[in-house]
Design an enzyme around this catalytic site. Structure first.
Site, PDB file in Angstrom:
ATOM      1  N   THR B 198      52.631  40.860  21.407  1.00 30.45           N
ATOM      2  CA  THR B 198      52.532  40.936  22.909  1.00 30.45           C
ATOM      3  C   THR B 198      51.951  42.130  23.340  1.00 30.45           C
ATOM      4  O   THR B 198      51.972  43.221  22.514  1.00 30.45           O
ATOM      5  CB  THR B 198      54.140  41.145  23.294  1.00 30.45           C
ATOM      6  OG1 THR B 198      54.530  39.945  23.010  1.00 30.45           O
ATOM      7  CG2 THR B 198      54.338  41.378  24.586  1.00 30.45           C
ATOM      8  N   ARG B 226      59.980  27.076  26.141  1.00 26.61           N
ATOM      9  CA  ARG B 226      60.705  28.256  25.947  1.00 26.61           C
ATOM     10  C   ARG B 226      60.078  29.419  26.630  1.00 26.61           C
ATOM     11  O   ARG B 226      58.666  29.519  26.811  1.00 26.61           O
ATOM     12  CB  ARG B 226      60.653  28.652  24.571  1.00 26.61           C
ATOM     13  CG  ARG B 226      61.453  29.974  24.223  1.00 26.61           C
ATOM     14  CD  ARG B 226      60.261  31.006  23.865  1.00 26.61           C
ATOM     15  NE  ARG B 226      60.995  32.017  23.097  1.00 26.61           N
ATOM     16  CZ  ARG B 226      60.069  33.553  23.137  1.00 26.61           C
ATOM     17  NH1 ARG B 226      59.133  33.375  23.438  1.00 26.61           N
ATOM     18  NH2 ARG B 226      60.783  34.369  22.447  1.00 26.61           N
ATOM     19  N   GLY B 228      60.170  33.591  26.958  1.00 32.74           N
ATOM     20  CA  GLY B 228      60.636  34.748  26.389  1.00 32.74           C
ATOM     21  C   GLY B 228      61.158  36.091  27.304  1.00 32.74           C
ATOM     22  O   GLY B 228      61.118  35.835  28.401  1.00 32.74           O
ATOM     23  N   ASP B 229      61.237  37.346  26.762  1.00 28.97           N
ATOM     24  CA  ASP B 229      61.566  38.416  27.524  1.00 28.97           C
ATOM     25  C   ASP B 229      60.241  38.643  28.350  1.00 28.97           C
ATOM     26  O   ASP B 229      60.684  39.630  29.264  1.00 28.97           O
ATOM     27  CB  ASP B 229      62.123  39.616  26.688  1.00 28.97           C
ATOM     28  CG  ASP B 229      61.031  39.966  25.609  1.00 28.97           C
ATOM     29  OD1 ASP B 229      60.421  39.229  25.242  1.00 28.97           O
ATOM     30  OD2 ASP B 229      60.725  41.388  25.751  1.00 28.97           O
ATOM     31  N   THR B 249      58.182  44.504  23.215  1.00 26.28           N
ATOM     32  CA  THR B 249      57.627  43.540  22.425  1.00 26.28           C
ATOM     33  C   THR B 249      58.701  43.341  21.223  1.00 26.28           C
ATOM     34  O   THR B 249      59.105  44.412  20.690  1.00 26.28           O
ATOM     35  CB  THR B 249      56.257  44.121  21.742  1.00 26.28           C
ATOM     36  OG1 THR B 249      55.783  43.206  20.808  1.00 26.28           O
ATOM     37  CG2 THR B 249      56.502  45.502  21.302  1.00 26.28           C
ATOM     38  N   GLY B 252      62.157  38.036  21.618  1.00 23.19           N
ATOM     39  CA  GLY B 252      62.265  38.008  22.983  1.00 23.19           C
ATOM     40  C   GLY B 252      63.748  37.627  23.182  1.00 23.19           C
ATOM     41  O   GLY B 252      64.435  38.190  24.294  1.00 23.19           O
TER      42      GLY B 252
END
Lengths: 332, 332
Positions: B198, B226, B228-229, B249, B252
């Site tokens: 990331t 999906r 992620g964060d 990073t 997540g």
């Protein structure tokens, strides 16, 4: 001696049918909401008010029964929200608001305060109970947040009930959407825009664990795959058995930017202030300062309940640790 | 008298070409990351390392130039991340990892610490620079988070560049995906799974405002839409000019559950501890306790930079308030 042992085991394992659990078990509590907004008594028919109160009571009692029988806070939250999703009266599951394009796109999330596990879905249109999908993401996938058709495929793969998109549609919401597209009724749109009938629940179980969950159809006329705060862990939902269980309802964009659920929890944890005091600061000061409407329900590890909102009303109901139940709609 | 006024105006409006801004302006600082993970010198060719360092330097200098010329932290973050997205070396924009189904689905978010405005996109496959889409959501829509094809339609409507999905594909990522589907190379999959490249940036401008942004292709072999964060405000990104700018990073799902970016910010704000100390507690204690790998870059209102990770390496680069630049890959 063996008979005595069996009797003792029966006593230990027998469900507690009172709100006051037996000594050694944590006192239980639950709170639910059906959304905050411009809810004014003058605009509400006696029939609709009675129907809403009855449904809130049903959801509340279903969740409370789980808790007094020794079940998990997570299961209490799940059944309370499922009950509200199944009702066309609230903007979650059946009865969700319409998007700009005339579809229904729902979001939901759930969090287990005992281990910070969480699950959520965003932008789903075919899962009968989005909160069950959020729960399945938490329990049966390595992920926290699934979106769109992928979330539906996952839900189908774990055996959740999928329905035709038409299942979610109601005449009330269709009218609301149609009126909002007529320029002459811009005033009506404005009023309905300020009505956030997202649903949510927070619970404390006999093991002392907290859980929280939230489910919504989002904002009327949302476009472009808009996702609000309800499926965002830290914004619309947060639970940590050390400090808090929180479910929010309101103008989601502001709730994301202010990380409302996590900020309330953080203030209680780090400033060592009561959770309700933290909620009041965020809802009445920070959000009002940003021009944002909405509210939260909060529950702390001792079972103290907060029902905090900066709108004229919030559908809310709770049963405290002493078994006292309340169901309210308008500002006191 | 009029000439004097013009000269004074010229002095006030002239861009600062040094790292040390003129008196009265806030000293500037910037930090970027290209992901944390199992980055070990023995596994890295000299050529690849040189290419990564050169690209980090290019992104860093592009962002810093904005700041010393008096531009906004938000613009510095945007240009730094755009530079990394355009490079196939990182898992963001071109060079994104493959999903289980062999596509590329990207997430990005950006936040303005001056007013807590934020924008994000999730699950986009055709927007050349997802961070520009996040920025457009913030600047040109009433929403914070848009997802999937809706986010792409919005981006097209505001004139952002859309590309064919093939644009994002690289031979390296295709091989990584193919290998991960061969049972015999499960070990390789395991290694690549722990590599989170990331990208992100945090910046402090001459006006004293902080901004943060994050962009990613997500997790190799992710399924079911999906998310992620990285596009979650409070998890992968947070900025508040009073306290923090943070980009994360890592794995997540854990970063969402722990609300990493907002928690670091909350600890600094409410416990009144240095931001880097808050980051170290969350990354080295809380996340390690949960079994989660990753890292963050942090920047406080005084320009103090934190580069904190619990993995063997993190691609990272920064220029502090005194103009000192550093570019690093491995653990010291």
């Amino acid at each position: 001696m063996r008979e005595l042992l069996i009797i003792l085991l029966l006593i230990i394992s027998s469900p507690d049918m009172n709100a006051e659990p037996a000594s050694g078990k944590h006192p239980v509590a639950i709170a639910i909401h059906g959304g905050a907004g411009t809810i004014i008594k003058d605009n509400m028919s006696a029939e609709k008010e009675a129907a809403i109160r009855a449904k809130l009571e049903q959801a509340l009692m279903a969740g409370h029964k789980v808790l007094i029988n020794g079940g998990d806070a997570l299961d209490a939250v799940t059944i309370a929200i499922t009950t509200l999703e199944d009702s066309p009266l609230f903007n979650a599951g059946k009865g969700a608001v319409y998007t700009y394009d005339g579809s229904n796109e729902m979001d939901a999330s759930i969090m287990d305060g005992g281990n910070l596990n969480a699950g959520a879905v965003a932008g789903v249109s075919r899962i009968k109970n989005p909160i069950l999908a959020a729960r399945a993401v938490m329990d049966q996938s390595p992920h926290v947040l699934l979106s769109g058709s992928g979330a539906e495929a996952f839900s189908a793969s774990v055996g959740l009930k999928l329905v035709e998109p038409a299942y979610f549609q109601t005449e009330f919401r269709r009218q609301q959407w149609e009126n909002s597209h007529k320029p002459a009724t811009a005033a009506i749109q404005s009023a309905t825009d300020k009505w956030f009938s997202t649903v949510g629940a927070v619970a404390l179980d006999q093991g002392g664990d907290l859980a929280a969950g939230t489910s919504t159809g989002g904002m009327l006329n949302k476009r472009w795959g808009r996702v609000g705060d309800s499926p965002i862990i830290g914004a619309g939902t947060y639970a940590d058995s050390r400090t808090c269980a929180i479910s929010a309802t309101g103008h989601g964009e502001f709730f994301i930017r202010a990380a409302v659920a996590h900020d309330i929890c953080s203030r209680a944890r780090y400033l060592k202030i009561p959770l309700t005091e933290a909620a009041e600061a965020v809802i009445h000061k920070d959000l009002v300062g940003m021009g944002a409407s909405g509210g939260v329900i909060t529950l702390d590890p001792s079972g103290n309940i907060g029902l905090v909102f900066n709108t004229p009303g919030m559908y809310r109901a709770s049963i405290d640790t002493r078994g006292k139940a309340t169901i309210k709609i308008y500002r006191p």
